[in-house]
Each structure stands twice: as structure tokens, then as C-alpha cells.
Write a protein that holds these residues in place. Structure first.
Motif, short mmCIF file in Angstrom:
data_model
loop_
_atom_site.label_atom_id
_atom_site.label_comp_id
_atom_site.label_asym_id
_atom_site.label_seq_id
_atom_site.Cartn_x
_atom_site.Cartn_y
_atom_site.Cartn_z
N VAL A 1 -2.30 27.88 -2.86
CA VAL A 1 -2.30 26.58 -3.53
C VAL A 1 -0.90 25.98 -3.55
O VAL A 1 0.05 26.60 -4.02
CB VAL A 1 -2.85 26.71 -4.97
CG1 VAL A 1 -2.86 25.34 -5.65
CG2 VAL A 1 -4.25 27.30 -4.96
N ARG A 2 -0.80 24.77 -3.08
CA ARG A 2 0.46 24.02 -3.04
C ARG A 2 0.74 23.36 -4.39
O ARG A 2 1.85 23.42 -4.91
CB ARG A 2 0.36 22.98 -1.94
CG ARG A 2 1.57 22.08 -1.78
CD ARG A 2 1.38 21.21 -0.54
NE ARG A 2 2.47 20.32 -0.30
CZ ARG A 2 2.84 19.92 0.92
NH1 ARG A 2 2.21 20.39 1.98
NH2 ARG A 2 3.84 19.07 1.07
N GLN A 3 -0.26 22.71 -4.94
CA GLN A 3 -0.21 22.12 -6.27
C GLN A 3 -1.65 21.79 -6.67
O GLN A 3 -2.53 21.74 -5.82
CB GLN A 3 0.64 20.85 -6.30
CG GLN A 3 0.09 19.70 -5.48
CD GLN A 3 0.90 18.42 -5.61
OE1 GLN A 3 1.41 18.10 -6.69
NE2 GLN A 3 1.03 17.68 -4.53
N ILE A 4 -1.88 21.60 -7.96
CA ILE A 4 -3.20 21.14 -8.39
C ILE A 4 -3.03 19.88 -9.23
O ILE A 4 -2.05 19.73 -9.97
CB ILE A 4 -4.00 22.21 -9.16
CG1 ILE A 4 -3.37 22.53 -10.52
CG2 ILE A 4 -4.16 23.47 -8.35
CD1 ILE A 4 -4.28 23.34 -11.41
N ILE A 5 -4.00 18.99 -9.07
CA ILE A 5 -4.03 17.74 -9.83
C ILE A 5 -5.42 17.65 -10.45
O ILE A 5 -6.42 17.62 -9.73
CB ILE A 5 -3.78 16.53 -8.92
CG1 ILE A 5 -2.43 16.66 -8.20
CG2 ILE A 5 -3.83 15.23 -9.73
CD1 ILE A 5 -2.22 15.63 -7.10
N THR A 6 -5.48 17.66 -11.78
CA THR A 6 -6.78 17.59 -12.45
C THR A 6 -6.93 16.24 -13.15
O THR A 6 -5.95 15.64 -13.61
CB THR A 6 -6.96 18.73 -13.47
OG1 THR A 6 -5.93 18.67 -14.46
CG2 THR A 6 -6.90 20.07 -12.78
N LEU A 7 -8.17 15.78 -13.23
CA LEU A 7 -8.47 14.47 -13.80
C LEU A 7 -9.44 14.64 -14.97
O LEU A 7 -10.60 15.03 -14.78
CB LEU A 7 -9.12 13.56 -12.75
CG LEU A 7 -8.41 13.47 -11.39
CD1 LEU A 7 -9.24 12.63 -10.42
CD2 LEU A 7 -7.02 12.92 -11.54
N ALA B 1 2.78 30.51 -12.05
CA ALA B 1 3.74 29.62 -12.70
C ALA B 1 4.57 28.84 -11.70
O ALA B 1 5.10 27.77 -12.01
CB ALA B 1 4.65 30.43 -13.62
N ALA B 2 4.69 29.34 -10.48
CA ALA B 2 5.50 28.66 -9.47
C ALA B 2 4.80 27.46 -8.86
O ALA B 2 5.43 26.63 -8.19
CB ALA B 2 5.88 29.65 -8.36
N VAL B 3 3.49 27.35 -9.07
CA VAL B 3 2.71 26.26 -8.48
C VAL B 3 2.63 25.09 -9.47
O VAL B 3 2.14 25.26 -10.58
CB VAL B 3 1.29 26.73 -8.12
CG1 VAL B 3 0.47 25.57 -7.54
CG2 VAL B 3 1.35 27.88 -7.12
N CYS C 1 -6.23 17.66 -23.06
CA CYS C 1 -5.80 17.59 -21.66
C CYS C 1 -4.29 17.75 -21.50
O CYS C 1 -3.79 17.76 -20.38
CB CYS C 1 -6.21 16.25 -21.05
SG CYS C 1 -7.98 15.95 -21.05
N VAL C 2 -3.58 17.86 -22.61
CA VAL C 2 -2.12 17.96 -22.58
C VAL C 2 -1.72 19.43 -22.69
O VAL C 2 -1.95 20.06 -23.73
CB VAL C 2 -1.49 17.14 -23.72
CG1 VAL C 2 0.03 17.24 -23.67
CG2 VAL C 2 -1.94 15.69 -23.65
N PRO C 3 -1.13 20.00 -21.65
CA PRO C 3 -0.72 21.40 -21.71
C PRO C 3 0.47 21.58 -22.65
O PRO C 3 1.35 20.72 -22.72
CB PRO C 3 -0.34 21.72 -20.26
CG PRO C 3 0.09 20.39 -19.70
CD PRO C 3 -0.78 19.37 -20.36
N THR C 4 0.49 22.67 -23.36
CA THR C 4 1.62 22.97 -24.25
C THR C 4 2.13 24.37 -23.93
O THR C 4 1.36 25.32 -23.86
CB THR C 4 1.20 22.90 -25.73
OG1 THR C 4 0.09 23.80 -25.95
CG2 THR C 4 0.78 21.49 -26.10
N GLY C 5 3.42 24.46 -23.74
CA GLY C 5 4.04 25.76 -23.53
C GLY C 5 3.73 26.41 -22.20
O GLY C 5 3.90 27.62 -22.06
N LEU C 6 3.27 25.63 -21.22
CA LEU C 6 2.96 26.19 -19.91
C LEU C 6 4.00 25.72 -18.90
O LEU C 6 4.18 24.52 -18.68
CB LEU C 6 1.56 25.77 -19.45
CG LEU C 6 0.39 26.28 -20.29
CD1 LEU C 6 -0.92 25.68 -19.79
CD2 LEU C 6 0.32 27.80 -20.22
#
Length: 234
Positions: free
Chosen positions: A131-137, A163-165, A183-188
Motif C-alpha cells: 500500500v502506497r497510501q490510503i484515502i477514505t471517504l 505507520a509508515a503508510v 472520522c477524525v483520527p486521534t493519536g495515530l
């Protein structure tokens, strides 16, 4: 490990989803694709939302192809909750990801809308090297920390590789299906939230602002600048 316990949004927003999604669909035709940054032809897989098939993401895939990406539907028809073992289902989904990554010799970007975004995160957790990156909607973080990490596979997860992705959560406070707060990540580490204004849940795959953000993230990943223009939380 649950994927159906998604916090609902405001009832009034939910009731107005059909009309607003139609408006978002027509708004999609306002933004000329030639104004968006061109890509580097890397591979992108797009996952539809619950109850939707590739036809619902066809416009998004077409636009991304016009921007010079090798874009693929997820190849599993209508997206329904998996029957039976979730770990086995994620393994099935991974076959396309692993095949395309091996074909190109490069990692693949995953774009997941609604339930498809949960699957994208599960694939990142299980197969970070692909995985290069992920984009979620429009999908909450709270429900998917462990999807795809059934006891049989949890020991094989490389937390540092995950964590590197870079991961991006595009959300709308006007989402009538999913409460935006989740939908807002915290501490990641390396996870970013990007807010869009006035977009329906169904319209997240059509709206020109969302398309512009996705195009920017895909183009930035080619230059190593991913994350520089996010996080935008509001």
C-alpha cells in the motif's frame, strides 16, 4: 471486531441525503479535470460503499484515469457485509492488491468510500508493503482499529510498516449517514483528517472539492510531499 456499529448522523441530514447527493453529482461536472494536477500513472484501487457497486464510483475512476492513473474497480460487484469469516474476506480482497503490486513492482493507492474505506484500512493493516497510501471517504476510525486483524493474523502485523503508510480521512460535517466526529483520527501517526464543506455522504464520490483533494494527495505522493497539505480539521 465489528464493522456495523457506525455512529449515525443527524436525522435531518439523513433525510436530506437523496436530494443533496443529486446536487453533489451535478456539481461534479463544474470542475474541469485539466485544472487538476496530473499523476505519475501509479495504480489506484477504488472500493465502493455499502450496497453500491463499481457503477457508483465510475465517475471518480474515470476522472482519475484522465489524470493519468491506472485505476481499478475492486472487482467484487455490490459491496455487502461479508458473510462468515471477516479475516477470510479481507484475504480475498487482498488478492487483487497483491497481484497489482507484484505486476508493477510498486505499492498501490487505495481509495475507499464508506464501507469500502473500512476494507482499505484493513488491507493496509494486513499488507502495508503493498500500500502506497490510503484515502477514505466518510468512514469512522473508531470502528476499524482491528478489522482484518483476527487472532490468526494479528501476530503478522508490522506496526512500524503500517505507520509508515500515509492515511487520509476525508469527511463532511454535512454527512447524513456517518457522524463526522468519528472520522477524525486521534493519536495515530501519519493519519490525517481533511474536512470538506456541505457535502453529502453519497456525494463524497462526486463532489468537485473531494475530487480536487484526492487529485492533490495522489500527485503529492509522487513527490514525497504527502501529508504536507493535510491535516485540515474544522
Amino acid at each position: 471486531m465489528h464493522i456495523t456499529n457506525i455512529q449515525p448522523s443527524c436525522p435531518l441530514l439523513f433525510a436530506s441525503e437523496p436530494m443533496r447527493s443529486i446536487m453533489d453529482y451535478y456539481a461534479a461536472h463544474v470542475l474541469p479535470v485539466d485544472r487538476l494536477p496530473k499523476g505519475d500513472s501509479h495504480t489506484v484501487i477504488v472500493f465502493p460503499g455499502l450496497g453500491a457497486s463499481g457503477s457508483a464510483t465510475a465517475m471518480l475512476r474515470t476522472r482519475l484515469r484522465q489524470l493519468n492513473y491506472d485505476v481499478h474497480d475492486w472487482e467484487h460487484g455490490i459491496n455487502q457485509l461479508p458473510n462468515g469469516d471477516l479475516d477470510a474476506w479481507i484475504t480475498r480482497l487482498s488478492m487483487q492488491l497483491q497481484r497489482l503490486a507484484a505486476r508493477d513492482g510498486h505499492a498501490v493507492t487505495l481509495v475507499g468510500w464508506s464501507l469500502g474505506g473500512l476494507y482499505a484500512r484493513a488491507l493496509l493493516q494486513r499488507y502495508p508493503a503493498c500500500v502506497r497510501q490510503i484515502i477514505t471517504l466518510g468512514i469512522p476510525y473508531a470502528e476499524l482499529h482491528n478489522v482484518g486483524a483476527a487472532p490468526a493474523s494479528a501476530e503478522g502485523i508490522d506496526d512500524d510498516a503500517v505507520a509508515a503508510v500515509p492515511a487520509f480521512s476525508i469527511y463532511s460535517k454535512s454527512d447524513g449517514v456517518v457522524a463526522w466526529q468519528g472520522c477524525v483520527p486521534t493519536g495515530l501517526h501519519n493519519h490525517h483528517a481533511i474536512a470538506v464543506d456541505g457535502v453529502s455522504h453519497m456525494g463524497l464520490v462526486y463532489h468537485p472539492e473531494v475530487l480536487s483533494i484526492i487529485a492533490g494527495l495522489l500527485a503529492s505522493s509522487a513527490t514525497g510531499a504527502v501529508g504536507a497539505r493535510a491535516t485540515r480539521q474544522s
